[in-house]
Structures are given as structure tokens and as C-alpha cells.
Scaffold this motif. Sequence first.
Motif, mmCIF file in Angstrom:
data_model
loop_
_atom_site.group_PDB
_atom_site.id
_atom_site.type_symbol
_atom_site.label_atom_id
_atom_site.label_comp_id
_atom_site.label_asym_id
_atom_site.label_seq_id
_atom_site.Cartn_x
_atom_site.Cartn_y
_atom_site.Cartn_z
ATOM 1 N N ARG A 1 1.454 -1.339 -0.172
ATOM 2 C CA ARG A 1 0.110 -0.031 0.141
ATOM 3 C C ARG A 1 1.028 1.440 -0.105
ATOM 4 N N TYR B 1 -0.523 5.086 0.607
ATOM 5 C CA TYR B 1 -1.349 5.338 1.187
ATOM 6 C C TYR B 1 -1.094 7.083 1.492
ATOM 7 N N GLU C 1 -0.569 -2.392 -4.448
ATOM 8 C CA GLU C 1 -2.099 -2.941 -4.394
ATOM 9 C C GLU C 1 -3.383 -2.109 -3.990
ATOM 10 N N LYS C 2 -2.814 -1.627 -3.213
ATOM 11 C CA LYS C 2 -3.234 -0.476 -2.691
ATOM 12 C C LYS C 2 -2.342 2.047 -3.754
ATOM 13 N N ASP D 1 -3.334 5.489 -3.431
ATOM 14 C CA ASP D 1 -4.257 6.372 -3.031
ATOM 15 C C ASP D 1 -3.566 8.341 -4.293
ATOM 16 N N ASN E 1 -0.401 -2.721 -14.095
ATOM 17 C CA ASN E 1 -1.179 -1.677 -12.466
ATOM 18 C C ASN E 1 -2.194 -0.990 -13.282
ATOM 19 N N GLU E 2 -3.185 -1.064 -13.363
ATOM 20 C CA GLU E 2 -4.392 0.087 -13.808
ATOM 21 C C GLU E 2 -4.712 0.589 -12.670
ATOM 22 N N LYS E 3 -5.037 0.004 -11.153
ATOM 23 C CA LYS E 3 -5.238 1.033 -10.295
ATOM 24 C C LYS E 3 -4.289 2.466 -10.164
ATOM 25 N N VAL E 4 -3.213 2.142 -10.684
ATOM 26 C CA VAL E 4 -2.252 3.001 -10.545
ATOM 27 C C VAL E 4 -2.393 4.368 -11.629
ATOM 28 N N GLN F 1 -5.114 4.176 -12.984
ATOM 29 C CA GLN F 1 -6.171 5.279 -12.890
ATOM 30 C C GLN F 1 -5.864 7.048 -12.175
ATOM 31 N N VAL F 2 -5.766 6.261 -10.972
ATOM 32 C CA VAL F 2 -5.911 7.024 -9.762
ATOM 33 C C VAL F 2 -4.334 8.152 -10.069
#
Length: 105
Positions: A17, A19, A48-49, A51, A79-82, A84-85
Motif C-alpha cells: 500500500r 496511501y 495493491e492500494k 491513492d 497496474n490499472e489502479k495506479v 487510474q489514480v
Amino acid sequence: MALYHFLNDRFLRLEGRLYSGNLSEVQFKIEAALDKTQTLIVDLDPLEKFDAAGAYMLYIASEKARENNKKIILFCKENEKVKQVFSFVGISYSIKLSPPTLKVF
């Protein structure tokens, strides 16, 4: 908590994480690594996390490095989360298409 692994003096892999709760620790590690090299490659794929606070910290660290004639390269291929942020907060970044080659002796 973000886990970080130095694969050598120029390559840092962030895992777990990144964040608002652990930014100071990770920022300290990044700044300490920049004391040893001109260019630091940070692999964000294992996160994984992640923000907006994490994205801004990386942006600020990159700008601070640039002001000191150093460079932070953020690596994120899958890593699509990264991705997207970064897109959400409006920070543009370069995506390296392949990881750096590491030689193990």
C-alpha cells in the motif's frame, strides 16, 4: 504499509500500500535513495492500494529531484489502479514499456 525492496542502488520496487497513512516513510526512503544516485527507477506495478495522496507525494518527490538535477522514473506497465489514480488526479506520467534489465552477479 508499503513494502519497498531495493534491487540495486537505482531500482526501488513498491509493494502493498502507498496511501496517506504511510507517505512519510516511503518519501524518506525515496529521498535517501536519491542521495546515492542521479536516477532512481520506482516500480509501481506491485502496489495493491494506491491513492491520490500517494500520487501527489511521488509527483512532489519527482519535482524535488528535478530541482536537484536528479531524476525519478516511475515505472508502471500493468497496474490499472495506479494508472487510474494518476489520471484521476491529473498528473501526467511516462509509462516505461519494459522493466529495466537487472544483472545479478
